[in-house]
Design an enzyme around this catalytic site. Sequence first.
Site, short mmCIF file in Angstrom:
data_model
loop_
_atom_site.label_atom_id
_atom_site.label_comp_id
_atom_site.label_asym_id
_atom_site.label_seq_id
_atom_site.Cartn_x
_atom_site.Cartn_y
_atom_site.Cartn_z
N GLU A 100 0.86 -1.27 0.20
CA GLU A 100 -0.03 -0.06 0.03
C GLU A 100 0.83 1.06 -0.09
O GLU A 100 0.52 2.07 0.97
CB GLU A 100 -0.95 0.03 1.04
CG GLU A 100 -1.72 -1.20 1.39
CD GLU A 100 -3.03 -1.31 0.80
OE1 GLU A 100 -3.35 -0.15 -0.13
OE2 GLU A 100 -3.97 -2.06 0.98
N GLN A 111 1.07 3.59 -2.00
CA GLN A 111 0.58 4.92 -2.25
C GLN A 111 0.09 5.72 -1.03
O GLN A 111 -0.26 7.04 -1.42
CB GLN A 111 -0.74 4.53 -3.15
CG GLN A 111 -2.05 4.23 -2.50
CD GLN A 111 -2.07 2.58 -2.22
OE1 GLN A 111 -1.12 1.91 -2.55
NE2 GLN A 111 -3.09 2.05 -1.51
#
Length: 195
Positions: A93, A95
Amino acid sequence: MVDIMEYSKNGSIEIIVGPMYAGKSEELIRRINRAKIADLKVLAFKPRIDKRYSKDCIDSHNGKQFPCVAVENTEEMMSVINNENFDVLAIDEVQFFGEEVIEVCQELADRGKRIICSGLDMDFRGEPFEVVPKIMAIAEQVIKLTAICMVCKTPATRTQRLVNGQPAKYSDPIILVGALESYEARCRNCHQVIK
Ligand code: ADP
Ligand code: ZN
């Protein structure tokens, strides 16, 4: 999926991207498991949404897991990294981390570490997702996976955001209080963003 970086003696960056349900976490876990079989020490992280630092897991929608440390930011990640010996750094994850994560990946790869990131390449609007395109640019290997479009069953490259069952608006805030939200994988044709 060929793990070309397993043959490299230099540091490197791999990034696994695609929409939700593409199997990004599954592929990250597969690469971690192979590294462990090769007797490499793996440190794995994911972003933590609340403030507490804790032991957690990289979770795939198919039920596979790998233990990781959930951290609030890259500073916390570095304080763990600085106290450990390791060969491979895995970040799920990615981002949700700030710009500093790019520097962390570069620096550690320059020091000879193998970095494997996984994250969404586009947000629900179909636009490049923050740090991810930048990591894709500096990576040795980009693995772009697709899911299956929940409308037409062709390969899906995008994540559809639904609010109370309807396509989300472009201007909808990331957190919608009191609304029933869901996400599904969709292809370019079936992906909808209400302007
Ligand atoms: P990601 O990290 O990209 O969100 P995961 O590794 O968590 O993906 O989950 C992948 C798994 O999700 C697949 O192995 C499959 O079992 C399941 N899955 C559920 N919906 C879909 C879909 N629309 N397309 C492909 N796989 C799906
Ligand atoms: Zn479709």
